[in-house]
Design a protein around this motif. Structure first.
Motif, short mmCIF file in Angstrom:
data_model
loop_
_atom_site.label_atom_id
_atom_site.label_comp_id
_atom_site.label_asym_id
_atom_site.label_seq_id
_atom_site.Cartn_x
_atom_site.Cartn_y
_atom_site.Cartn_z
N ILE A 58 -27.40 25.80 -5.72
CA ILE A 58 -26.13 25.96 -5.74
C ILE A 58 -25.54 26.15 -7.01
N SER A 59 -24.53 27.43 -7.10
CA SER A 59 -23.74 27.68 -8.37
C SER A 59 -22.44 27.68 -7.94
N GLU A 60 -21.69 26.95 -8.93
CA GLU A 60 -20.14 27.01 -8.60
C GLU A 60 -19.55 27.50 -9.90
N THR A 61 -18.64 28.11 -9.98
CA THR A 61 -17.87 28.67 -10.91
C THR A 61 -16.37 27.80 -10.87
N ARG A 62 -15.92 27.00 -12.11
CA ARG A 62 -14.70 26.23 -12.06
C ARG A 62 -14.14 26.44 -13.32
N THR A 63 -12.86 26.19 -13.63
CA THR A 63 -12.22 26.24 -14.60
C THR A 63 -11.77 24.69 -15.29
N VAL A 64 -11.82 24.43 -16.59
CA VAL A 64 -11.72 22.93 -17.04
C VAL A 64 -10.96 23.15 -18.29
N THR A 65 -10.01 22.33 -18.40
CA THR A 65 -8.92 22.29 -19.78
C THR A 65 -9.51 20.96 -20.35
N LEU A 66 -10.17 20.92 -21.47
CA LEU A 66 -10.49 20.00 -22.42
C LEU A 66 -9.64 19.80 -23.54
N PRO A 67 -9.38 18.29 -23.73
CA PRO A 67 -8.55 17.78 -25.01
C PRO A 67 -9.48 17.98 -26.18
N PRO A 68 -8.78 17.87 -27.44
CA PRO A 68 -9.71 17.91 -28.59
C PRO A 68 -10.49 16.55 -28.70
N GLY A 69 -11.77 16.75 -29.06
CA GLY A 69 -12.67 15.64 -29.20
C GLY A 69 -13.54 15.37 -28.09
N GLU A 70 -14.12 14.38 -27.81
CA GLU A 70 -15.18 13.91 -26.59
C GLU A 70 -14.06 13.84 -25.33
N SER A 71 -14.83 14.09 -24.31
CA SER A 71 -14.11 14.02 -22.90
C SER A 71 -15.11 13.90 -21.85
N THR A 72 -14.90 13.24 -20.78
CA THR A 72 -15.80 13.27 -19.54
C THR A 72 -15.10 14.38 -18.43
N VAL A 73 -15.94 15.44 -18.05
CA VAL A 73 -15.69 16.09 -17.13
C VAL A 73 -15.99 15.83 -15.62
N ARG A 74 -15.18 15.88 -14.79
CA ARG A 74 -15.72 15.50 -13.42
C ARG A 74 -15.85 16.70 -12.52
N PHE A 75 -16.90 16.74 -11.58
CA PHE A 75 -16.98 18.02 -10.94
C PHE A 75 -16.97 17.31 -9.43
N GLU A 76 -15.95 17.19 -8.61
CA GLU A 76 -15.89 16.64 -7.62
C GLU A 76 -16.30 17.41 -6.28
#
Length: 545
Positions: A58-76
């Protein structure tokens, strides 16, 4: 001054690291699903709808907005059968630091466990007056048997007082989600919005091809060579046992035998959603015990009301009659079918339109449509050199011949496409309309290969093929022995019969005026038997070993 500076430096080193900010990726904007069938399922084995053991990429294309520095990205909303170790995320400038999967889904038990020691609202309804009374309470136990709350009146077990009760939570505990979540830790110095692609393998899928072959003419109308034209329609049957749907996905399926060494089921570890199980003390007191159980019979439920006229009209539209089935087949031939591509030693079939792979669902997609496939029926009999030939006028003493549906996978015969493993239903026109005459199974047939499908035993062609020399069959297999094949054809048309003489490399055969050939590891010869005739063929055999 130096001591103060050193102390401040030590204090900064001892301070905890700043927590990563959690951001949610958008819902999938584009998606592709590539299905691989169960590698252990052989020809003729049906898909296990309760326990499918194929998998999907399965291949999913999504958009994410990151803050400066380290972050945790959730793919629900990833597949619950996701194999986390196979996941790849591309499109992030800082790459991936760490990957995680949630182990628990939002459920009644998870809500209670997450609220342990915190306040909830319990509402009780008086069944006599219908009045609801609410009060605050503190959760004192986990949801692993009985739920105990502490209220102003003391400690009490939920739903053990005989009154309708409900719990209200003011928040969802951190880390819980209604659908499976995959998360990664990443780093981006300046922050920004990015388009990312999440690709992973997921367990709990399967697929197969289902063919429908409809003869355009009966066997009696076939040409002199026995060939007839048939329409071949095939469907891709897709199975998804996951609780997630994949809407409007680009769909591909892979045919062929794939060498799989990993146990994807064990690697998947789908998150759990535990129900809330409440246990109360038995009715009555501990001194008197529980009341006597009721062993009588309860009255049967009332019969269901008759369907409304509108519902009956809808049911009539859903029903498929024989005439409507023909219209459905014709319509299906007009849709676009899957496109074949080469993938190493495997075959990839790409469906040229978006497909929704529904959760816990079985779906069929048009795969192949050929209007004029040239094929023929072939009858097959075997020979036993150790059995004595016995002349008889009773066809009942003879053995039934096997019926094969035979063609060649080439454009000249109306095919010329790889045929993946699956099941086939064969229909033939007759005096009472088109009828089902056989069902069979296919293995994978590449282009350029002979296609021979076993259908059934014939009720019209019978045979015996055995030793016809003097005395008993000779024990010395190296000597030539006389054989006789007797074939009876009760059809109103000639039939082509393949006589299986023995194993190739194990015997030699002399058949007058005919050449033998090797088919599927056996030495064979083909003969034609006229309509309503019984023919005898004398030949010789000896062992070569």
């Amino acid at each position: 001054m130096r001591l103060i500076t050193a102390a401040l430096a030590l204090l900064s080193l001892a301070s905890p690291l700043q927590a990563r900010e959690v951001v949610d990726a958008s819902a999938p904007q584009a998606m592709s699903v590539t299905l691989y069938r169960d590698p252990s399922r052989g020809t003729g084995e049906a898909m296990n709808r309760d326990w499918p053991q194929g998998f999907a990429m399965i291949s999913e294309t999504r958009t994410v907005t990151l803050p400066p520095g380290e972050s945790t990205v959730r793919f629900e909303g990833v597949a619950e059968g996701m194999v986390g170790v196979t996941a790849i995320v591309t499109g992030l400038p800082g790459g991936t630091i760490e990957m995680n999967r949630n182990a628990e889904l939002l459920s009644p038990a998870a809500l209670v466990n997450g609220a342990l020691g915190n306040r909830v609202t319990i509402t009780r309804t008086n069944p006599a007056t219908g009045k609801a009374v609410s009060e605050e309470a503190v959760v004192r136990t986990r949801a692993d048997g009985g739920l105990v709350l502490q209220t102003g009146a003391g400690f009490e077990a939920v739903r053990c007082a005989g009154l309708p009760e409900g719990l209200t939570f003011d928040r969802i505990p951190a880390g819980l989600s209604a659908s499976p979540v995959f998360s990664i830790d990443t780093r981006d110095a300046g922050g920004g919005t990015y388009t990312v692609t999440l690709t992973y393998l997921a367990w709990g899928f399967d697929w197969q091809a289902n063919y429908v072959a409809t003869l355009a003419e009966s066997r009696d109308d076939a040409k002199g060579d026995g060939e007839f034209t048939m329409r071949l329609l095939s469907w891709l049957t897709l199975l998804n046992d996951n609780g997630q749907s994949f809407p409007d996905a680009e769909l591909m399926v892979i045919a062929g035998t794939l060498n799989v060494t990993s146990n994807y089921r064990d690697l998947a570890e789908p998150p759990v959603a535990d129900p809330l199980r409440l246990t109360c003390y038995p009715l009555g007191s501990t001194a008197e015990g529980s009341g006597m159980p009721f062993y009588g019979s309860y009255p049967p439920p009332p019969p269901p009301p008759p369907p409304a006229p509108a519902m009956m009209a809808d049911a009539a539209e859903i029903m498929v009659t024989g005439s409507r089935m023909n219209r459905i087949v014709v319509t299906a031939q007009k849709v676009r079918t899957a496109e074949e591509e080469q993938l190493g030693d495997l075959k990839l079939y790409r469906v040229p339109f978006p497909v929704t792979v529904a959760a816990k669902g079985l779906k069929q997609v048009a795969f192949l449509s050929k209007d004029a496939v040239r094929a023929r029926y072939l009858y097959r009999i075997g020979c036993d050199p150790w059995e004595r030939y016995a002349a008889t006028d009773d066809v009942g003493d003879l053995e039934q011949a096997e019926v094969l549906l035979v063609t060649r996978n080439e454009m000249k015969k109306g095919l010329g496409v790889a045929l993946p493993q699956g099941a086939m239903a064969v229909f033939e026109p007759g005096a009472l309309g088109t009828q089902l005459v056989a069902e069979t199974d296919l293995r994978d047939y590449p282009v350029g290969q002979d296609v021979e499908l076993e259908l059934s035993d014939s009720a019209q062609v019978f045979s015996q093929c055995a030793y016809n020399g003097p005395g008993d069959p000779p024990e010395d297999g190296a000597k030539w022995r006389r054989m006789r094949a007797e074939i009876s054809n009760a059809n109103s048309h000639p039939v082509r019969v393949r006589v299986v003489l023995g194993g190739a490399g194990e015997i030699e055969a002399r058949w007058p005026r005919r050449k033998t050939e090797v088919r599927d590891g056996a030495l064979v010869v083909e003969v034609t038997v006229p309509a309503n005739r019984t023919e005898q063929f004398d030949w010789q055999l000896r062992e070569t070993g």
